[in-house]
Design a protein around this motif. Structure first.
Motif, short mmCIF file in Angstrom:
data_model
loop_
_atom_site.label_atom_id
_atom_site.label_comp_id
_atom_site.label_asym_id
_atom_site.label_seq_id
_atom_site.Cartn_x
_atom_site.Cartn_y
_atom_site.Cartn_z
N VAL A 181 -0.47 23.41 -21.73
CA VAL A 181 0.72 22.93 -21.01
C VAL A 181 0.91 23.68 -19.70
O VAL A 181 1.14 23.07 -18.64
CB VAL A 181 1.97 23.08 -21.90
N LYS A 182 0.79 25.00 -19.74
CA LYS A 182 1.02 25.81 -18.54
C LYS A 182 0.04 25.47 -17.44
O LYS A 182 0.42 25.28 -16.28
CB LYS A 182 0.93 27.30 -18.89
N PHE A 183 -1.25 25.40 -17.79
CA PHE A 183 -2.25 25.14 -16.76
C PHE A 183 -2.22 23.70 -16.27
O PHE A 183 -2.40 23.44 -15.08
CB PHE A 183 -3.65 25.49 -17.28
N SER A 184 -2.00 22.74 -17.16
CA SER A 184 -1.97 21.34 -16.74
C SER A 184 -0.83 21.10 -15.76
O SER A 184 -0.98 20.33 -14.80
CB SER A 184 -1.85 20.41 -17.94
N ILE A 185 0.30 21.77 -15.96
CA ILE A 185 1.45 21.57 -15.07
C ILE A 185 1.34 22.40 -13.80
O ILE A 185 1.37 21.87 -12.68
CB ILE A 185 2.77 21.92 -15.80
N LEU A 186 1.19 23.72 -13.95
CA LEU A 186 1.23 24.60 -12.79
C LEU A 186 0.00 24.44 -11.89
O LEU A 186 0.12 24.50 -10.66
CB LEU A 186 1.36 26.06 -13.24
N SER A 187 -1.17 24.26 -12.47
CA SER A 187 -2.37 24.09 -11.65
C SER A 187 -2.35 22.76 -10.91
O SER A 187 -2.82 22.67 -9.77
CB SER A 187 -3.62 24.19 -12.52
N THR A 188 -1.80 21.73 -11.53
CA THR A 188 -1.65 20.45 -10.84
C THR A 188 -0.67 20.59 -9.69
O THR A 188 -0.87 20.02 -8.61
CB THR A 188 -1.18 19.36 -11.82
N MET A 189 0.39 21.35 -9.91
CA MET A 189 1.33 21.63 -8.82
C MET A 189 0.64 22.36 -7.68
O MET A 189 0.93 22.13 -6.50
CB MET A 189 2.51 22.45 -9.33
N GLY A 190 -0.29 23.25 -8.01
CA GLY A 190 -1.06 23.96 -6.99
C GLY A 190 -1.92 23.01 -6.18
O GLY A 190 -2.03 23.15 -4.95
N GLU A 191 -2.53 22.02 -6.84
CA GLU A 191 -3.33 21.03 -6.13
C GLU A 191 -2.47 20.19 -5.20
O GLU A 191 -2.85 19.89 -4.07
CB GLU A 191 -4.07 20.14 -7.13
N LEU A 192 -1.29 19.80 -5.67
CA LEU A 192 -0.37 19.02 -4.85
C LEU A 192 0.07 19.81 -3.62
O LEU A 192 0.17 19.26 -2.51
CB LEU A 192 0.85 18.60 -5.67
N LEU A 193 0.32 21.11 -3.82
CA LEU A 193 0.71 21.96 -2.69
C LEU A 193 -0.41 22.07 -1.67
O LEU A 193 -0.16 22.03 -0.45
CB LEU A 193 1.08 23.35 -3.21
N ALA A 194 -1.63 22.20 -2.15
CA ALA A 194 -2.78 22.29 -1.25
C ALA A 194 -2.90 21.02 -0.40
O ALA A 194 -3.17 21.10 0.81
CB ALA A 194 -4.06 22.52 -2.05
N PRO B 68 2.90 42.33 -20.37
CA PRO B 68 2.81 42.08 -21.82
C PRO B 68 1.98 40.83 -22.08
O PRO B 68 1.99 39.89 -21.27
CB PRO B 68 4.28 41.87 -22.21
N PRO B 69 1.24 40.77 -23.19
CA PRO B 69 0.34 39.65 -23.49
C PRO B 69 0.98 38.27 -23.42
O PRO B 69 0.34 37.31 -22.98
CB PRO B 69 -0.14 39.96 -24.92
N GLU B 70 2.26 38.15 -23.82
CA GLU B 70 2.89 36.83 -23.85
C GLU B 70 3.12 36.23 -22.47
O GLU B 70 3.39 35.03 -22.33
CB GLU B 70 4.22 36.88 -24.62
N TYR B 71 3.01 37.05 -21.41
CA TYR B 71 3.25 36.54 -20.05
C TYR B 71 1.95 36.32 -19.27
O TYR B 71 1.97 35.74 -18.18
CB TYR B 71 4.13 37.52 -19.27
N ARG B 72 0.84 36.80 -19.79
CA ARG B 72 -0.40 36.79 -19.00
C ARG B 72 -0.89 35.39 -18.66
O ARG B 72 -1.29 35.11 -17.53
CB ARG B 72 -1.48 37.57 -19.76
N ILE B 73 -0.90 34.48 -19.64
CA ILE B 73 -1.39 33.13 -19.38
C ILE B 73 -0.48 32.40 -18.40
O ILE B 73 -0.96 31.67 -17.52
CB ILE B 73 -1.51 32.34 -20.70
N LEU B 74 0.82 32.61 -18.53
CA LEU B 74 1.77 31.97 -17.61
C LEU B 74 1.52 32.45 -16.18
O LEU B 74 1.47 31.63 -15.25
CB LEU B 74 3.20 32.29 -18.02
N VAL B 75 1.36 33.75 -16.00
CA VAL B 75 1.11 34.29 -14.66
C VAL B 75 -0.23 33.80 -14.13
O VAL B 75 -0.37 33.45 -12.95
CB VAL B 75 1.15 35.84 -14.69
N ALA B 76 -1.25 33.76 -15.01
CA ALA B 76 -2.57 33.27 -14.60
C ALA B 76 -2.49 31.82 -14.11
O ALA B 76 -3.11 31.46 -13.10
CB ALA B 76 -3.55 33.38 -15.76
N ALA B 77 -1.72 31.00 -14.81
CA ALA B 77 -1.55 29.61 -14.39
C ALA B 77 -0.78 29.53 -13.08
O ALA B 77 -1.09 28.72 -12.20
CB ALA B 77 -0.82 28.83 -15.48
#
Length: 218
Positions: free
Chosen positions: A42-55, A187-196
């Motif tokens: 969910v995190k990557f599909s949403i945030l990374s797509t937003m990154g593509e739109l911004l680009a 903390p581990p629970e935030y790493r994937i969110l920040v990566a996305a």
């Protein structure tokens, strides 16, 4: 500010509020811990797509939905799940090797984070980036040719010189390794969110680099 700018920022603020507000924050942490792969998707599909739109917005000056956006989002989601697995593998592996004395670091959290980021970005990251470049190119060609697209078509279309000279040799040492070092200090629970979320920043970097190249050529 265009309407698209407002909507994009509104979506980003909404996502941030979910992370910040106490009630939704607790739900987020619980779901991320219990369903790590779904959370990564969910995190990557949403945030990374937003990154593509911004680009696209930065490059063209307007908001445009890329062709095959659903397929691109699904691929981002799939990569998000893989990244969840890789984060666990590399953190556990580096920690184990530090304990055995096979890597430096001792009790230093910074050296641990730096070692995880460096090893992961020098081994796994290029493969993942190449896979994503190939899938993106496949989608582009599928919409251009509207017929059968072969692997040879895709490999021939990819700008491998630009991929190696910029994506590998510049973004990895100057962006991804420092950025992921900070990520692994969290903390581990935030790493994937920040990566996305970093994909949004990278989208801006890639877009500005494209604009710079166009200005030089003109």
């Amino acid at each position: 500010m265009k309407k698209g700018d407002f909507l994009w920022l509104l979506a980003l603020v909404g996502f941030i509020l979910i992370m910040v507000l106490p009630a939704t924050h607790e739900i987020f942490v619980a779901l991320t811990t219990k369903h790590a792969y779904i959370g990564g998707f969910v995190k990557f599909s949403i945030l990374s797509t937003m990154g593509e739109l911004l680009a696209i917005r930065i490059t063209t000056g307007d908001w445009k939905i890329p062709r095959g956006v659903i397929y691109r989002a699904l691929i981002w989601g799939f990569l998000g799940m893989i990244i969840v697995l890789m984060f666990a593998l590399f953190t556990t592996g580096v920690q184990g090797n530090i304990v055995k004395g096979m890597l430096p670091g001792g009790e230093s959290k910074f050296i641990f984070a730096f070692m995880v980021s460096t090893i992961m970005n020098l081994t796994f990251a290029p493969t993942m980036m190449a896979f994503h470049r190939i899938t993106d190119t496949f989608i582009d060609l599928k919409y251009e040719k509207k017929g059968k697209v072969t692997l040879n078509d895709v490999v021939s279309k990819v700008d491998w010189n630009g991929f190696v000279s910029f994506v590998i040799l510049k973004t990895i040492p100057f962006f991804w390794i420092p950025a992921h070092t900070i990520t692994f200090l969290l903390p581990p629970e935030y790493r994937i969110l920040v990566a996305a979320s970093l994909s949004i920043a990278l989208g801006g970097i890639l877009a500005f680099s494209k604009k710079k190249v166009r200005i030089v050529k003109n």
